[in-house]
Structures are given as structure tokens and as C-alpha cells.
Design a protein around this motif. Structure first.
Motif, PDB file in Angstrom:
ATOM      1  N   VAL A 110       0.841  -1.196   0.000  1.00 58.17           N
ATOM      2  CA  VAL A 110       0.000   0.000   0.000  1.00 58.17           C
ATOM      3  C   VAL A 110       0.875   1.244   0.000  1.00 58.17           C
ATOM      4  CG1 VAL A 110      -1.739   1.294   1.303  1.00 58.17           C
ATOM      5  CG2 VAL A 110      -1.809  -1.199   1.277  1.00 58.17           C
ATOM      6  N   LYS A 111       0.521   2.215  -0.838  1.00 59.70           N
ATOM      7  CA  LYS A 111       1.149   3.540  -0.836  1.00 59.70           C
ATOM      8  C   LYS A 111       0.266   4.438   0.028  1.00 59.70           C
ATOM      9  CE  LYS A 111       3.700   7.020  -2.168  1.00 59.70           C
ATOM     10  NZ  LYS A 111       4.804   7.338  -1.321  1.00 59.70           N
ATOM     11  N   PRO A 112       0.702   4.762   1.276  1.00 61.10           N
ATOM     12  CA  PRO A 112      -0.138   5.579   2.144  1.00 61.10           C
ATOM     13  C   PRO A 112      -0.296   7.004   1.616  1.00 61.10           C
ATOM     14  CG  PRO A 112       1.883   4.896   3.279  1.00 61.10           C
ATOM     15  CD  PRO A 112       1.957   4.390   1.879  1.00 61.10           C
ATOM     16  N   ASP A 113      -1.475   7.585   1.877  1.00 59.65           N
ATOM     17  CA  ASP A 113      -1.687   8.994   1.560  1.00 59.65           C
ATOM     18  C   ASP A 113      -0.737   9.840   2.395  1.00 59.65           C
ATOM     19  OD1 ASP A 113      -3.688   8.250  -0.151  1.00 59.65           O
ATOM     20  OD2 ASP A 113      -5.332   9.026   1.067  1.00 59.65           O
ATOM     21  N   ALA A 114      -0.495  11.057   1.966  1.00 59.19           N
ATOM     22  CA  ALA A 114       0.362  11.976   2.723  1.00 59.19           C
ATOM     23  C   ALA A 114      -0.332  12.361   4.021  1.00 59.19           C
ATOM     24  CB  ALA A 114       0.646  13.220   1.894  1.00 59.19           C
ATOM     25  N   ALA A 115       0.453  12.575   5.080  1.00 58.70           N
ATOM     26  CA  ALA A 115      -0.095  12.989   6.373  1.00 58.70           C
ATOM     27  C   ALA A 115      -0.644  14.407   6.259  1.00 58.70           C
ATOM     28  CB  ALA A 115       0.984  12.925   7.443  1.00 58.70           C
TER      29      ALA A 115
END
Length: 94
Positions: A11-16
Motif C-alpha cells: 500500500v502507498k499511504p496517503d500523505a499525512a
């Protein structure tokens, strides 16, 4: 690129979030880890009791919601990804 094994997904996490809703900037050490991201790669699936592969509930390109502490961070070519079991995914965003 990585190819997850079994019932694991990459998974490529969304930016914080860097700002609050009112426009205040959040310090980097106070930012919460994102719980949303895009599936980059999926494994072949878990092997059932009868020896057959069970199909995965997610596919490449799905945007998903996962647990805050789910998965392990891995870095590939300077990018940070999460490698987690499909069971750690709570929902697919439609």
C-alpha cells in the motif's frame, strides 16, 4: 518493485495531514499516521484448508482504509510503502 506473497498487499499511504481544518500547520512530530492509501501490488491469496487459493478482496488501484498500526513500513527507491496482510484492511473506498 515488490511482489507480495500469500495474502499480503503493498500500500502507498496517503500523505499525512499538514494543516488543520482551520488552517493551522501541524508540527511533523504531531502529525497522525494516515489510515488511507492505494493498493500498489497484491499477493496470490491465502491458501485454504483444501489447498486452493482463496481470491483476494482487493486489487491494484483500490483506495483502502486500514488500521493505524497495521503493516510494516518498507522503502523502495526512496518511496515509503506499507506491506500488510489483507486482513488488516478494513474497507475499500468507492
Amino acid at each position: 518493485m515488490l511482489k507480495p506473497l500469500g495474502d499480503r498487499v503493498l500500500v502507498k499511504p496517503d500523505a499525512a495531514e499538514q494543516k488543520t481544518a482551520s488552517g493551522l500547520y501541524i508540527a511533523s512530530n504531531a502529525q497522525e499516521k494516515p489510515q488511507r492509501g492505494e493498493i500498489i501490488a497484491v499477493g496470490a491469496g491465502k491458501v485454504g484448508e483444501n489447498g486452493e487459493r482463496l481470491p483476494m478482496d482487493v486489487k491494484v488501484g483500490d483506495v483502502v482504509i486500514y488500521g493505524k498500526f497495521g503493516g510494516n513500513e518498507v522503502k523502495v527507491d526512496g518511496e515509503t510503502y506499507l506491506l500488510m496482510r489483507a486482513d488488516d484492511i478494513y474497507a475499500v473506498v468507492e
